[in-house]
Design an enzyme around this catalytic site. Structure first.
Site, PDB file in Angstrom:
ATOM      1  N   GLU A 192     -10.848 -20.852  28.666  1.00 36.51           N
ATOM      2  CA  GLU A 192      -9.960 -21.566  29.606  1.00 36.51           C
ATOM      3  C   GLU A 192      -9.605 -20.686  30.813  1.00 36.51           C
ATOM      4  O   GLU A 192      -8.497 -20.745  31.328  1.00 36.51           O
ATOM      5  CB  GLU A 192      -8.659 -22.017  28.921  1.00 36.51           C
ATOM      6  CG  GLU A 192      -8.820 -22.717  27.600  1.00 36.51           C
ATOM      7  CD  GLU A 192      -9.360 -24.128  27.718  1.00 36.51           C
ATOM      8  OE1 GLU A 192      -9.114 -24.769  28.740  1.00 36.51           O
ATOM      9  OE2 GLU A 192     -10.053 -24.568  26.781  1.00 36.51           O
ATOM     10  N   ARG A 229       0.838  -1.197   0.000  1.00 39.03           N
ATOM     11  CA  ARG A 229       0.000   0.000   0.000  1.00 39.03           C
ATOM     12  C   ARG A 229       0.880   1.257   0.000  1.00 39.03           C
ATOM     13  O   ARG A 229       1.772   1.382   0.846  1.00 39.03           O
ATOM     14  CB  ARG A 229      -0.884  -0.015   1.252  1.00 39.03           C
ATOM     15  CG  ARG A 229      -1.750   1.201   1.436  1.00 39.03           C
ATOM     16  CD  ARG A 229      -2.880   1.195   0.452  1.00 39.03           C
ATOM     17  NE  ARG A 229      -3.788   2.319   0.656  1.00 39.03           N
ATOM     18  CZ  ARG A 229      -4.793   2.597  -0.160  1.00 39.03           C
ATOM     19  NH1 ARG A 229      -5.016   1.845  -1.230  1.00 39.03           N
ATOM     20  NH2 ARG A 229      -5.574   3.625   0.076  1.00 39.03           N
TER      21      ARG A 229
END
Ligand SMILES: Cc1cc2nc3c(=O)[nH]c(=O)nc-3n(C[C@H](O)[C@H](O)[C@H](O)COP(=O)(O)OP(=O)(O)OC[C@H]3O[C@@H](n4cnc5c(N)ncnc54)[C@H](O)[C@@H]3O)c2cc1C
Length: 387
Positions: free
Chosen positions: A364, A269
């Site tokens: 978790e 870009r």
């Protein structure tokens, strides 16, 4: 479990890396957008032996060490985090059975789990019991040679397709872990999938609410046999150390994918006549992202090695999970900034990383809970060192 030597493990991970590039990356966006289960990829994961990755060779598994397992998870998550999720609950259940199961449970269940023929879910959480496992209400009442289970379990990832569920339920003696065998599908005996949970990301695999109504299981389903009654939380919290290393490895995979996408984009870009990587504001972002990804990797490996040696790894697994998941979220956000307006579109994968990353700060054990685990461990070790 160290049945693959280091070179073979390295080749295995590199073959998996090629597979992810060839088979997963081209279709992940399509499957995720459609929220479709990737049957063909799961079949190939079976062929690779991934469902038996942590199951020892004597039961037909690969028996890889935890570091290699972490690298496998990292590569899967690099391609699509959901693939790591399909494997994770299965591995936690297999670990529970291998570590604490009776001989009969190991002989009977692990070979089919190793091939992925029977896949497993892990069911601890409830609508009102997530971080606070003491609040578990699902009940298993002894009736002769059976237990009768009643209750609702929440967030059961892979719950519908699973043929085996490692279930935490309250018994008179405390929380007990049951290895529940069922038919895959929406109902099996008194078990039913009562809701499919719609998610921000982590698409393609099901996370469901499961109801148990007078569901009968044999007393031989108690993990560890009669002596395992009431020890469920102890067993589960031990194997969650592996679960946390796994989530950290997953976060590492997502963060690395976001970093690679950003490196690519920043060199392609152009603004103001130069690739945006030549603007120091962008280059410094990339430097910080890469540094944190590398630090996450080292924390994952350090926790994995400690767990492998059989040492207590609660602090290390907590640190790896905390740091790697916060890094994944930060790197995914920075990746979006680097992509400018295009980062906010579905034309580029960074929007998926941005939606997938937050799960790792929750799953978790949330990161608030990780900080509690780390702090508690630090104090215990400090006292031990002083005495
Ligand atoms: C997509 C997805 C998949 C999942 N898959 C599974 C699965 O397969 N099996 C399974 O068993 N579970 C699964 N879970 C559940 C997950 O483990 C829980 O969501 C998690 O443990 C948090 O519990 P909770 O959502 O009830 O939050 P709560 O416990 O209600 O926490 C709410 C907030 O309060 C904070 N908090 C709670 N207690 C404390 C405290 N003492 N001190 C400071 N802060 C605190 C938490 O950090 C959080 O910020 C999944 C969750 C999601 C989102």
């Amino acid at each position: 479990m160290t049945e693959l030597d280091e070179d073979v493990a390295g080749q295995f991970v590199s073959t998996l890396q090629d597979w992810v590039k060839r088979e997963v990356l081209p279709c992940a966006a399509e499957y995720e957008k459609a929220d479709r289960y990737p049957e063909h990829l799961v079949r190939q994961m079976k062929d690779f032996g991934l469902f038996g990755a942590r199951i020892p060779a004597e039961y037909g598994g690969l028996g890889v060490d935890v570091r290699t397992y972490s690298r496998i998870i990292e590569e899967l998550a690099y391609g699509w985090m959901s693939l790591a999720g399909i494997l994770n609950t299965h591995t936690i259940a297999a670990t529970l059975i291998h570590r604490h199961g009776t001989d009969d449970q190991k002989q009977r269940l692990l070979p089919d789990m190793a091939t992925g023929e029977r896949r497993a879910a892990f069911s601890l959480s409830e609508p009102d019991a997530g971080s606070d496992t003491r609040a578990i209400r699902c009940q298993a009442v002894r009736d002769g040679d059976e237990y009768v289970v009643n209750g609702t379990k929440m967030w059961v990832t892979n719950g519908e397709r699973a043929a085996i569920v490692a279930l935490a339920a309250r018994t008179d003696e405390g929380v007990t872990c049951f290895i529940v065998e069922k038919e895959p599908g929406t109902t099996s005996g008194g078990i039913s999938v009562s809701r499919h949970i719609e998610k921000l990301g982590y698409k393609g695999l099901e996370t469901v609410e499961m109801s148990y109504v007078d569901h009968r299981i044999p007393s031989s389903a108690v993990l560890g046999g009669p002596s395992g009654v009431g020890k469920g939380l102890h067993y589960i919290l031990g194997s969650l150390e592996l679960g946390r290393i796994n989530v950290a490895a997953r976060a590492l995979g997502v963060a690395r994918a976001a970093l690679d996408a950003s490196m690519n984009y920043a060199q392609e870009r152009e603004t103001f006549g130069v690739p945006i990587i030549e603007h120091q504001a962008i280059a410094f972002k990339l430097a910080d992202m890469a540094t944190k990804v590398e630090a996450s990797r080292l924390l994952v490996y350090s926790a994995a090695d400690k767990f492998e040696r059989g040492d207590r790894a609660d602090v290390e697994a907590g640190m790896a999970k905390l740091f790697a998941s916060e890094t994944a979220l930060e790197v995914a956000t920075e990746a979006m900034r680097i992509h400018g307006g295009y980062g906010y579109t579905t034309d580029f994968p960074v929007e998926r990383y941005y939606r997938d990353a937050p799960l790792m700060i929750i799953g978790e054990g949330t990161n608030e809970i990780q900080r509690m685990v780390i702090a508690r461990g630090l104090v215990a070790r400090w006292k031990e060192a002083q005495s």
